[in-house]
Motif scaffolding. Structure first.
Motif, short mmCIF file in Angstrom:
data_model
loop_
_atom_site.label_atom_id
_atom_site.label_comp_id
_atom_site.label_asym_id
_atom_site.label_seq_id
_atom_site.Cartn_x
_atom_site.Cartn_y
_atom_site.Cartn_z
N GLY B 317 3.17 -43.14 -0.32
CA GLY B 317 3.84 -41.92 -0.73
C GLY B 317 4.45 -42.10 -2.11
O GLY B 317 4.07 -43.01 -2.85
N ILE B 318 5.41 -41.23 -2.42
CA ILE B 318 6.03 -41.28 -3.74
C ILE B 318 7.54 -41.32 -3.62
O ILE B 318 8.12 -40.83 -2.65
N ALA B 319 8.16 -41.93 -4.62
CA ALA B 319 9.62 -42.03 -4.67
C ALA B 319 10.08 -41.74 -6.08
O ALA B 319 9.51 -42.26 -7.04
N MET B 320 11.12 -40.91 -6.20
CA MET B 320 11.65 -40.61 -7.53
C MET B 320 13.16 -40.79 -7.52
O MET B 320 13.81 -40.65 -6.47
N GLY B 321 13.71 -41.09 -8.68
CA GLY B 321 15.13 -41.38 -8.75
C GLY B 321 15.99 -40.21 -9.18
O GLY B 321 17.20 -40.24 -9.03
N GLY B 322 15.38 -39.18 -9.75
CA GLY B 322 16.16 -38.07 -10.30
C GLY B 322 16.48 -38.34 -11.76
O GLY B 322 15.58 -38.38 -12.59
N MET B 323 17.75 -38.58 -12.07
CA MET B 323 18.15 -38.83 -13.47
C MET B 323 18.07 -40.30 -13.84
O MET B 323 18.24 -40.66 -15.00
N THR B 324 17.86 -41.16 -12.85
CA THR B 324 17.62 -42.58 -13.14
C THR B 324 16.37 -42.99 -12.36
O THR B 324 15.92 -42.25 -11.49
N ALA B 325 15.84 -44.15 -12.67
CA ALA B 325 14.59 -44.58 -12.04
C ALA B 325 14.78 -44.87 -10.55
O ALA B 325 15.88 -45.25 -10.11
N ALA B 326 13.72 -44.68 -9.80
CA ALA B 326 13.69 -45.15 -8.41
C ALA B 326 13.73 -46.67 -8.44
O ALA B 326 13.01 -47.30 -9.20
N LYS B 327 14.61 -47.24 -7.63
CA LYS B 327 14.80 -48.70 -7.66
C LYS B 327 14.15 -49.37 -6.46
O LYS B 327 13.61 -50.47 -6.57
N SER B 328 14.27 -48.74 -5.30
CA SER B 328 13.68 -49.35 -4.10
C SER B 328 13.34 -48.26 -3.10
O SER B 328 13.82 -47.12 -3.21
N ILE B 329 12.54 -48.65 -2.12
CA ILE B 329 12.07 -47.68 -1.14
C ILE B 329 11.93 -48.37 0.21
O ILE B 329 11.44 -49.50 0.28
N GLU B 330 12.39 -47.70 1.24
CA GLU B 330 12.28 -48.24 2.60
C GLU B 330 11.44 -47.29 3.45
O GLU B 330 11.43 -46.08 3.21
N VAL B 331 10.80 -47.86 4.45
CA VAL B 331 9.98 -47.07 5.37
C VAL B 331 10.44 -47.35 6.79
O VAL B 331 10.83 -48.48 7.12
N SER B 332 10.42 -46.32 7.61
CA SER B 332 10.70 -46.47 9.04
C SER B 332 9.50 -45.92 9.80
O SER B 332 8.97 -44.88 9.47
N VAL B 333 9.08 -46.67 10.85
CA VAL B 333 7.97 -46.16 11.67
C VAL B 333 8.48 -45.70 13.03
O VAL B 333 7.69 -45.38 13.92
N ASN B 334 9.82 -45.64 13.16
CA ASN B 334 10.37 -45.16 14.43
C ASN B 334 11.45 -44.10 14.21
O ASN B 334 12.54 -44.16 14.79
N GLY B 335 11.13 -43.18 13.30
CA GLY B 335 12.00 -42.02 13.13
C GLY B 335 13.35 -42.34 12.53
O GLY B 335 14.31 -41.58 12.74
N GLY B 336 13.44 -43.43 11.80
CA GLY B 336 14.69 -43.71 11.09
C GLY B 336 15.63 -44.66 11.82
O GLY B 336 16.75 -44.89 11.38
N LYS B 337 15.16 -45.23 12.96
CA LYS B 337 16.01 -46.21 13.66
C LYS B 337 16.06 -47.52 12.88
O LYS B 337 17.12 -48.08 12.64
N ASP B 338 14.88 -48.01 12.51
CA ASP B 338 14.81 -49.27 11.76
C ASP B 338 14.10 -49.04 10.42
O ASP B 338 13.16 -48.24 10.35
N TRP B 339 14.53 -49.77 9.43
CA TRP B 339 13.98 -49.59 8.08
C TRP B 339 13.49 -50.93 7.53
O TRP B 339 14.11 -51.96 7.77
N GLN B 340 12.38 -50.86 6.79
CA GLN B 340 11.89 -52.06 6.10
C GLN B 340 11.55 -51.72 4.66
O GLN B 340 11.15 -50.59 4.37
N LYS B 341 11.70 -52.70 3.80
CA LYS B 341 11.36 -52.47 2.39
C LYS B 341 9.87 -52.21 2.22
O LYS B 341 9.05 -52.93 2.79
N ALA B 342 9.53 -51.22 1.45
CA ALA B 342 8.14 -51.00 1.06
C ALA B 342 8.00 -51.42 -0.40
O ALA B 342 8.99 -51.70 -1.08
N GLU B 343 6.73 -51.50 -0.85
CA GLU B 343 6.46 -51.99 -2.20
C GLU B 343 6.04 -50.86 -3.11
O GLU B 343 5.23 -50.01 -2.73
N PHE B 344 6.54 -50.89 -4.33
CA PHE B 344 5.99 -49.99 -5.34
C PHE B 344 4.64 -50.52 -5.80
O PHE B 344 4.45 -51.74 -5.93
N VAL B 345 3.71 -49.64 -6.05
CA VAL B 345 2.41 -50.03 -6.61
C VAL B 345 2.14 -49.14 -7.82
O VAL B 345 2.71 -48.06 -7.96
#
Lengths: 408, 408
Positions: B317-345
């Motif tokens: 997917g995509i991530a944007m920071g708004g007025m500053t850069a996107a720094k990191s992104i997390e993904v959850s595969v259980n509706g937001g209970k647990d989160w893991q870091k995803a990688e920018f490509v």
């Protein structure tokens, strides 16, 4: 429509016909053989072939059905080349199996020369990793039109190049999935999916290229270009992309990816795309055409038909470094006598992409010779003279790329 | 064609008709009024309006002639959104003066609130400087479909956004050419070139927006998008681009650029595009809709009709920071209970662009709720809850953007 630069010579028009038709044409199916078409006279602009009919016709020069160039005035200044303006160059007519583009995820790739050889569908490749690589895609013969010995092949000026984003799976991620390369492999050899007409020696027609194994570092298997599914005209459903190398090394409709000890026996590897001296017979002993060098050219102003208003003129163009990033760019407004630093503008998309540059000059009425020359991170500066070679490959002479503009 | 998300409500179809027709429609010409079209029943997909007929129809959801959304499955993974897939959102029907697009270099811009007020043709602007700015263009109402109080306006989900490269002259370079701003100016106010029907109070219809003067730092006057001349559908021949701000602030077919002490008296500035509480009457005292916040969403897999093969699934997917850069992104595969870091490509195109991200998950058969949340360089993390407001602006709730996918 611009005049075709292919003066005094006409390309064979290869249609995307049946295999039977291909067999008949096989001897001249390589568009770069440059043999005159005995059946055609005149020099009327050709129209886009059906597989590339979605290109922006006003931005393109159609040399033949397999060789379509971007006009110098059509590059824009936004770094990325829109896909509908990107050049096309096929060594043989593209495959015409309609199903391959209807179900691109079913296309299969054979992988060999690895611990666990196997085949992958595109759908499977899509689970292995993801990379989006901005890069210059450039035909080995871009700039051929300026070689004085008139090499055979398409007479490209600057438009057999574009800067695009390819998206796919890193070859390194694929290698991980097959247990790594077999021992002692020296080349990565890719084979295109073009049908081989029966009764022909496959090596004379097969589009198969080997590159040094070091290319695996940045190579990807791509299914997307600039955010869209990779079209047939650019090698869809799946193309290997070898950043920094000339276009021919990024094999379209790839069917086989092999890690090998020897270079491919195909003619396109053995004797074509070699640094052969002018007038000499190409030999496998000649150096192969692989890496792109530092290069730049001016796109605005560049239209010889246009008169530019005297006063402040904004000169812009693109600069690329080849295997390292473009580091600096100079402009001359007097045919290369004096040089001044120009500025890069817009985003830096990494070492394999080109940079936009701009230079403001006050130009009086008259004719002006505008030139530019780039320097890359490795310290290479674009030379004044081209490196002469029989087939007119890899022209990066700044003098050849100069534009003469009228100011009034 | 995806189902229109505009359930239970239909947009007024505004044609690109004559001024006379516009006058007749003026009361409902703002596409976001969301009044039902009394003359139409059914929910058949609408076709692309003529000024946007060159869009890739399969990639778009046509809400109305002035509101066209990119399908969530059509973004690709190459960072840049191809122009033929970019959303369209006009506040009133675009001008229909054919000459303006035939001779884009003759389009004029009035500049005021500066030491030396004057007008410039686009040709003149092209001599003043050059910048290419990669950025997210996003409608203020993107994500409105998820507000539970069903605000009026187009029911965008994620597709009123794209990441593109705009090319033009920096506003700062223009300011240099006019001797700088007059003293005490607080806003940069841009006026669109839409014709104002006679007999109407111009302030009710004029597309004119003011942004804080700080926006001059990165704003440009653009004539190009993604390497092509800016088409009418996206504000050609000339559009002011205010990176980091919602789309409405980047005024199309700009005719006047004024540096002002007060905000524009136009309705679109005074009472539209304000953070008004749900159920309240909009007031100029409410905070204006200007800057974009941190946001992200998953594009693959996101098709509710599609079943994903069990096993390793590549979520992107995509991530944007708004007025500053996107720094990191997390993904959850259980509706937001647990989160893991995803990688920018892929390439980092600067703070105003979005980043592609990827996350590999092993998913068993069943239904999975996929979510993502971005954090920007300022330390803001995408919230779980949207910020409620009357008109449904600026939804960046990660919960609203979740996708439910079937795995088998």
């Amino acid at each position: 429509m611009e005049k075709l630069t292919n003066s005094g010579r006409r390309q064979m028009l290869i249609s995307t016909g049946s295999i039977a038709a291909m067999a008949g044409l096989a001897g001249v199916a390589r568009a770069d053989l440059g043999k005159p078409d005995p059946g055609a006279g005149g020099t009327a602009p050709k129209s886009l072939p059906s597989y590339a009919s979605w290109k922006d016709a006003d931005s393109m020069i159609v040399h033949s059905a397999n060789t379509i160039e971007t006009k110098r005035t059509a590059f824009g200044s936004s770094v990325i080349t829109p896909t509908n303006r990107l050049f096309v160059r096929n060594n043989v007519a593209p495959p015409t199996d309609a199903s391959m583009m209807k179900e691109p995820d079913s296309w299969t790739l054979e992988v060999s020369g690895v611990a666990k050889p196997r085949s992958f569908t595109v759908a499977e490749l899509k689970t292995l990793g993801l990379a989006a690589v901005p890069m210059v895609l450039q035909c080995s013969g871009n700039g051929r039109a300026w070689f004085p010995h008139k090499p055979s092949g398409t007479q490209w000026t600057v438009g057999a190049a574009g800067c695009v984003v390819f998206t796919g799976v890193p070859v390194k991620a694929l290698l991980e999935a097959v247990g790594g390369m077999s021992e002692g492999m020296v080349y990565m050899t890719s084979t295109g999916g073009e049908p081989i007409p029966q009764g022909l020696d496959p090596n004379t027609i097969r589009v198969e290229r080997s590159v040094p194994i070091s290319a695996i570092e940045d190579a990807i298997l791509a299914w997307e270009i600039n955010g869209e599914a990779l079209p047939l005209a650019h090698g869809g459903p799946l193309r290997i992309i070898v950043p920094g190398y000339t276009g021919v090394n990024s094999i379209k409709y790839i069917k086989q990816l092999a890690f090998t000890k020897e270079q491919s026996p195909a003619k396109i590897q053995q004797t074509s795309y070699r640094w052969t001296a002018v007038g000499e017979k190409p030999s496998p002993k000649d150096e192969s055409i692989w890496e792109l060098p530092v290069k730049s050219w001016i796109n605005f102003p560049s239209d010889p038909e246009q008169t530019v208003a005297a006063g402040r003129v904004q000169i812009s163009g693109i600069a690329m470094g080849g295997m390292t990033a473009a580091k600096s760019i100079e402009v001359s407004v007097n045919g290369g006598k004096d040089w001044q630093k120009a500025e890069f503008v817009g985003p830096d998309l990494g070492k394999y992409a080109w940079r936009e540059f701009v230079f403001s000059a006050d130009l009086a009425a008259g004719t002006h010779e505008l030139a530019c020359r780039a320097t890359n991170e490795a310290g290479d500066t674009q030379p004044e003279a081209r490196r002469e070679n029989n087939r007119g490959y890899i022209n990066n002479s700044w003098r050849d790329h100069m534009v003469s503009i009228k100011v009034a």
